[in-house]
Design an enzyme around this catalytic site. Sequence first.
Site, PDB file in Angstrom:
ATOM      1  N   ASP A  62      14.728  11.339  -1.121  1.00 46.77           N
ATOM      2  CA  ASP A  62      15.311  12.681  -1.093  1.00 46.77           C
ATOM      3  C   ASP A  62      14.445  13.493  -0.129  1.00 46.77           C
ATOM      4  OD1 ASP A  62      16.076  15.293  -1.492  1.00 46.77           O
ATOM      5  OD2 ASP A  62      15.846  15.267  -3.677  1.00 46.77           O
ATOM      6  N   TRP A  66      12.617  17.577  -9.080  1.00 49.23           N
ATOM      7  CA  TRP A  66      13.783  16.914  -8.472  1.00 49.23           C
ATOM      8  C   TRP A  66      13.705  15.411  -8.658  1.00 49.23           C
ATOM      9  CZ3 TRP A  66      17.338  20.198  -8.373  1.00 49.23           C
ATOM     10  CH2 TRP A  66      17.129  21.516  -7.933  1.00 49.23           C
ATOM     11  N   LYS A  94      18.358  23.721   2.567  1.00 50.05           N
ATOM     12  CA  LYS A  94      16.938  23.964   2.704  1.00 50.05           C
ATOM     13  C   LYS A  94      16.586  24.166   4.176  1.00 50.05           C
ATOM     14  CE  LYS A  94      16.942  23.469  -1.604  1.00 50.05           C
ATOM     15  NZ  LYS A  94      16.604  22.359  -2.460  1.00 50.05           N
TER      16      LYS A  94
HETATM   17  C1  LIG Z   1      17.104  21.853  -3.739  1.00 54.85           C
HETATM   18  C2  LIG Z   1      16.786  20.422  -3.921  1.00 54.85           C
HETATM   19  C3  LIG Z   1      17.656  19.565  -4.614  1.00 54.85           C
HETATM   20  C4  LIG Z   1      18.924  20.043  -5.273  1.00 54.85           C
HETATM   21  O1  LIG Z   1      19.864  20.377  -4.330  1.00 54.85           O
HETATM   22  P1  LIG Z   1      21.348  20.796  -4.761  1.00 54.85           P
HETATM   23  O2  LIG Z   1      22.056  20.783  -3.448  1.00 54.85           O
HETATM   24  O3  LIG Z   1      21.252  22.141  -5.378  1.00 54.85           O
HETATM   25  O4  LIG Z   1      21.865  19.772  -5.687  1.00 54.85           O
HETATM   26  C5  LIG Z   1      17.295  18.243  -4.717  1.00 54.85           C
HETATM   27  N1  LIG Z   1      16.160  17.771  -4.179  1.00 54.85           N
HETATM   28  C6  LIG Z   1      15.313  18.570  -3.499  1.00 54.85           C
HETATM   29  C7  LIG Z   1      14.068  17.995  -2.921  1.00 54.85           C
HETATM   30  C8  LIG Z   1      15.602  19.912  -3.349  1.00 54.85           C
HETATM   31  O5  LIG Z   1      14.748  20.710  -2.691  1.00 54.85           O
END
Ligand SMILES: *Cc1c(COP(=O)(O)O)cnc(C)c1O
Length: 360
Positions: free
Chosen positions: A171, A101, A195
């Site tokens: 993030d 990511w 998540k």
């Molecule tokens: C799942 C995830 C993403 C991507 O998320 P989307 O909503 O599918 O774009 C980005 N960063 C992290 C840390 C993730 O776990």
Amino acid sequence: MARVYNFAAGPATLPEEVLQEAADEMLDFNGSGLGVMEMSHRSKAFEKIIGEAKQDLIDLMGIPEDYEVLFVQGGASQQFAAVPMNLMKNRVADYIVTGQWAKKAFTEGKIFGQANKIASSEDKTFSYIPDCSDLPISDNADYVYICENNTIYGTKFPQLPNTKGKILVADQSSMFLSEPVDVSKYGLIFAGAQKNIGPAGVVVVIVRKDLITDDVLPGTPTMLKYKTQADNDSLYNTPPAYGIYICGKVFKWLKKMGGLEVMKERNVKKAQVLYDYLDQSQMFHGTVEKGSRSIMNVPFITGNDELNAKFIAEATANGFVELKGHRTVGGMRASIYNAMPYEGVVKLVKFMEEFEAANK
Ligand SMILES: *Cc1c(COP(=O)(O)O)cnc(C)c1O
């Protein structure tokens, strides 16, 4: 009704209480005679839903007054572009690449300017967090970017990097609300909901107010400007209304559970059960360096693809689902977010012990 223990990384398990409440309100929200999915996002009822969701999040995280909370769409992945479009004034940013990511965010950052990879753990398949105490931060960096909890590899920053005064962007998708964080240490935090807090389709952005300006990169779409979203209380256009409603219910559930200190205690205790077993098992092994372990995502392997497949199949048959590791890593991964009960992890470990004994 037979609910399974869902160890998926995302979309992931949600509190049963929240799902039950939503089910009860599906056809008739609060005596309105209609459901939230059918409701105008300009209605008084929805204004209350989004307003309470925002306030509950502020209360839970202790978000200071000089920060704005936005509910946006496009997934966490869209923030990989929105962040540089809004913050890359000098067109320079430093990225710490600790997994897929972060790598995607770094690659996206390069579209908009000079994105520098100032540290990486790719040399050991992202199995650790590099020392970030004295990195070569660029003098003119607009921000330093991290993915604080790496969903795929199961690592988490044990402490935040020393950004040498630069704005920190994180993030937090797979660790959001799993423990207290000091928001004032960040310029911007974002998290995709699916998540740890709700259904896919909602992204929470927490951004320091002085970073919300009209001074964005040329060509930035109206929808991707934080100012557009902030000026309109996340209601510039139709927001992901039902998703925000569910997130709001999860925030209330977290408050009821006792808040983020309590969640951290629960999450640490849960993760400990699994790590303790992995540390002494002859068959299953964790893949992450001890000092970098996540309490949300726990990858493990047997070292034997056939045995992995057998384990995953038998676990699934016994109600422990979605234990297959990410396609880029293989092996297994148990995601044990806020809504995974302690007993779910205890039962999983018991099942692993039995599997180990039966397959010596
Ligand atoms: C799942 C995830 C993403 C991507 O998320 P989307 O909503 O599918 O774009 C980005 N960063 C992290 C840390 C993730 O776990």
